[in-house]
Design an enzyme around this catalytic site. Structure first.
Site, short mmCIF file in Angstrom:
data_model
loop_
_atom_site.label_atom_id
_atom_site.label_comp_id
_atom_site.label_asym_id
_atom_site.label_seq_id
_atom_site.Cartn_x
_atom_site.Cartn_y
_atom_site.Cartn_z
N SER A 92 0.84 -1.19 0.00
CA SER A 92 0.00 0.00 0.00
C SER A 92 0.88 1.24 0.00
O SER A 92 2.01 1.22 0.51
CB SER A 92 -0.88 -0.01 1.26
OG SER A 92 -1.47 1.25 1.45
N LYS B 289 2.53 -3.17 5.78
CA LYS B 289 2.61 -3.11 4.33
C LYS B 289 4.05 -2.86 3.85
O LYS B 289 4.43 -3.34 2.76
CB LYS B 289 1.67 -2.04 3.78
CG LYS B 289 0.18 -2.38 3.93
CD LYS B 289 -0.17 -3.71 3.30
CE LYS B 289 -1.63 -3.86 2.95
NZ LYS B 289 -1.95 -5.22 2.46
N TYR C 1 -0.69 -0.40 10.10
CA TYR C 1 -0.94 -0.87 8.73
C TYR C 1 0.25 -0.54 7.82
O TYR C 1 0.70 -1.38 7.03
CB TYR C 1 -2.22 -0.19 8.24
CG TYR C 1 -2.69 -0.53 6.86
CD1 TYR C 1 -3.39 -1.70 6.60
CD2 TYR C 1 -2.48 0.37 5.80
CE1 TYR C 1 -3.86 -1.99 5.31
CE2 TYR C 1 -2.95 0.08 4.53
CZ TYR C 1 -3.64 -1.09 4.29
OH TYR C 1 -4.11 -1.37 3.03
N1 LIG Z 1 -9.06 -0.67 -1.22
C1 LIG Z 1 -7.96 0.07 -1.30
O1 LIG Z 1 -7.96 1.22 -1.77
C2 LIG Z 1 -6.66 -0.49 -0.80
C3 LIG Z 1 -5.55 0.37 -0.75
C4 LIG Z 1 -4.33 -0.15 -0.36
C5 LIG Z 1 -4.22 -1.49 -0.04
N2 LIG Z 1 -5.32 -2.30 -0.05
C6 LIG Z 1 -5.14 -3.70 0.31
O2 LIG Z 1 -5.81 -4.51 -0.64
C7 LIG Z 1 -6.24 -5.72 0.00
C8 LIG Z 1 -7.72 -5.93 -0.26
O3 LIG Z 1 -8.44 -4.88 0.37
P1 LIG Z 1 -9.96 -4.50 0.03
O4 LIG Z 1 -9.99 -3.05 -0.11
O5 LIG Z 1 -10.48 -5.37 -1.04
O6 LIG Z 1 -10.63 -4.84 1.45
P2 LIG Z 1 -11.86 -5.81 1.85
O7 LIG Z 1 -12.10 -5.60 3.29
O8 LIG Z 1 -12.99 -5.62 0.91
O9 LIG Z 1 -11.27 -7.27 1.58
C9 LIG Z 1 -10.31 -7.87 2.42
C10 LIG Z 1 -10.75 -9.30 2.67
O10 LIG Z 1 -9.75 -9.97 3.47
C11 LIG Z 1 -10.44 -10.86 4.33
N3 LIG Z 1 -9.61 -11.22 5.48
C12 LIG Z 1 -9.28 -10.42 6.52
N4 LIG Z 1 -8.53 -11.10 7.41
C13 LIG Z 1 -8.39 -12.36 6.92
C14 LIG Z 1 -7.71 -13.52 7.38
N5 LIG Z 1 -7.04 -13.51 8.54
N6 LIG Z 1 -7.74 -14.65 6.61
C15 LIG Z 1 -8.43 -14.67 5.44
N7 LIG Z 1 -9.10 -13.58 4.96
C16 LIG Z 1 -9.08 -12.45 5.69
C17 LIG Z 1 -11.67 -10.10 4.74
O11 LIG Z 1 -12.69 -10.97 5.24
C18 LIG Z 1 -12.06 -9.38 3.46
O12 LIG Z 1 -13.03 -10.09 2.71
C19 LIG Z 1 -5.87 -5.58 1.46
O13 LIG Z 1 -4.62 -6.20 1.70
C20 LIG Z 1 -5.74 -4.08 1.64
O14 LIG Z 1 -4.91 -3.75 2.72
C21 LIG Z 1 -6.53 -1.83 -0.42
#
Ligand SMILES: NC(=O)c1ccc[n+]([C@@H]2O[C@H](COP(=O)([O-])OP(=O)(O)OC[C@H]3O[C@@H](n4cnc5c(N)ncnc54)[C@H](O)[C@@H]3O)[C@@H](O)[C@H]2O)c1
Length: 285
Positions: free
Chosen positions: A151, A168, A164
């Site tokens: 991230s 990351k 976080y």
């Molecule tokens: N959305 C963004 O803009 C953004 C930005 C930077 C990084 N990210 C990263 O992208 C990834 C996906 O994020 P997202 O936005 O789709 O979030 P989200 O919350 O929609 O999806 C994350 C999923 O991970 C699952 N999860 C959490 N802990 C878990 C575990 N211990 N074992 C198995 N599954 C688990 C959750 O149930 C959830 O469905 C994450 O790593 C997040 O940190 C997202």
């Protein structure tokens, strides 16, 4: 012909958001997909196989092949069970996308050790736990692709996300080292720094959909195209160890750079460093 025909992919955290978009697109491109998701809330509390099963149901209804897995990525037993299930179903793993994640945002001075430990555990240890058996198998069986999710919070910094951002940044470090170690075994290891409208980001003030609707590049389905590129044969080993930032402002590479620097043959002093600071540091702009 799909871009992932005959490939087996494990995608963690694929019950929601970005992971679900990756799973659907990978299946449409011919992959068999293990859809892992613990199914908890955004802060990591609770568990429910429902979200992973729903994504699998959608994929199967569209004619694809997928299985649901509800294991916790943040334990060695969970990582092993995820790998074992993919092996039992399809006998191989070509692609691993480490995507599962949670948020426990708080400024550092107010932050708790419990939140620090959990965020590091789910993101950094979770990436380790699933990668460990998959990497070993790929190393013994001719290679594969691993994409880890980092991230801008870790690579560039962001207010209120010390736990976080630390996790990351750790994932980015693991990605760079694994890319070096895996290269001779045909294992391509890359990093994804996404920015997308999901439950993780929907309440951020600058993502207010009423005032400021997301452009197409901010949708998980668009970011999934960048993940597809990284995991398919469109990409190659020359990109191993590198990071794509795929967000509402499009695509870019994020990378740690070395400045021109200063290397005086006679050694240096603190005073000398101060006098040459403009040469050692990048300029601010
Ligand atoms: N959305 C963004 O803009 C953004 C930005 C930077 C990084 N990210 C990263 O992208 C990834 C996906 O994020 P997202 O936005 O789709 O979030 P989200 O919350 O929609 O999806 C994350 C999923 O991970 C699952 N999860 C959490 N802990 C878990 C575990 N211990 N074992 C198995 N599954 C688990 C959750 O149930 C959830 O469905 C994450 O790593 C997040 O940190 C997202």
């Amino acid at each position: 012909m799909g871009l992932l025909d005959n490939k087996v992919a494990i995608i963690t955290g694929a019950g929601n958001g970005l992971g679900a978009a990756y799973a659907r697109l990978f299946s449409a491109e011919g992959a068999k997909v293990l859809v892992n998701d613990l199914g908890g809330a955004r802060d990591g509390t609770g568990s429910d196989i429902g979200p992973a099963q729903q994504v699998v149901n959608d994929i199967v209804a569209a004619g694809g092949e997928a299985v649901a897995n509800g294991d916790d990525v943040s334990t060695m037993a969970g990582g092993q069970a995820i790998f074992d299930q993919a092996m039992a179903e399809w006998g191989r793993v070509d692609i691993l996308v480490n995507n599962a994640g949670i948020l426990r945002d708080e400024t550092f001075h107010k932050g708790s050790e419990a939140n620090w430990d959990l965020v590091i555990k789910v993101h950094l240890k979770g990436t380790y736990c699933v990668t460990k058996p998959v990497y070993q198998w790929m190393r013994d069986n001719g290679g594969g692709v691993i994409v880890n999710t980092t991230s801008t919070s870790g690579l560039l910094g962001n207010f209120g996300q010390s736990n976080y951002g630390a996790a990351k940044a750790g994932i980015a470090g693991l990605t760079r080292v694994l890319a070096i170690e895996g290269r001779k075994y045909g294992i391509r290891v890359m990093g994804m720094s996404p920015g997308a409208l999901t439950r993780m980001t929907e309440d951020l003030p600058h993502y207010d959909q009423d005032k400021n609707p997301s452009p197409p590049n901010h949708m998980p389905e668009t970011v999934a195209q960048a993940m597809l590129y990284m995991c398919s044969d469109l990409c190659d080993m020359s990109k191993s160890g590198r990071f794509i930032h795929a967000a509402k402002n499009g695509l870019a590479e994020l990378k740690v750079m070395r400045s021109e620097g200063w290397d005086p043959a006679e050694g240096y002093t603190a005073q000398g460093i101060a006098e040459r600071a403009d040469q050692i540091f990048f300029s601010d702009d």
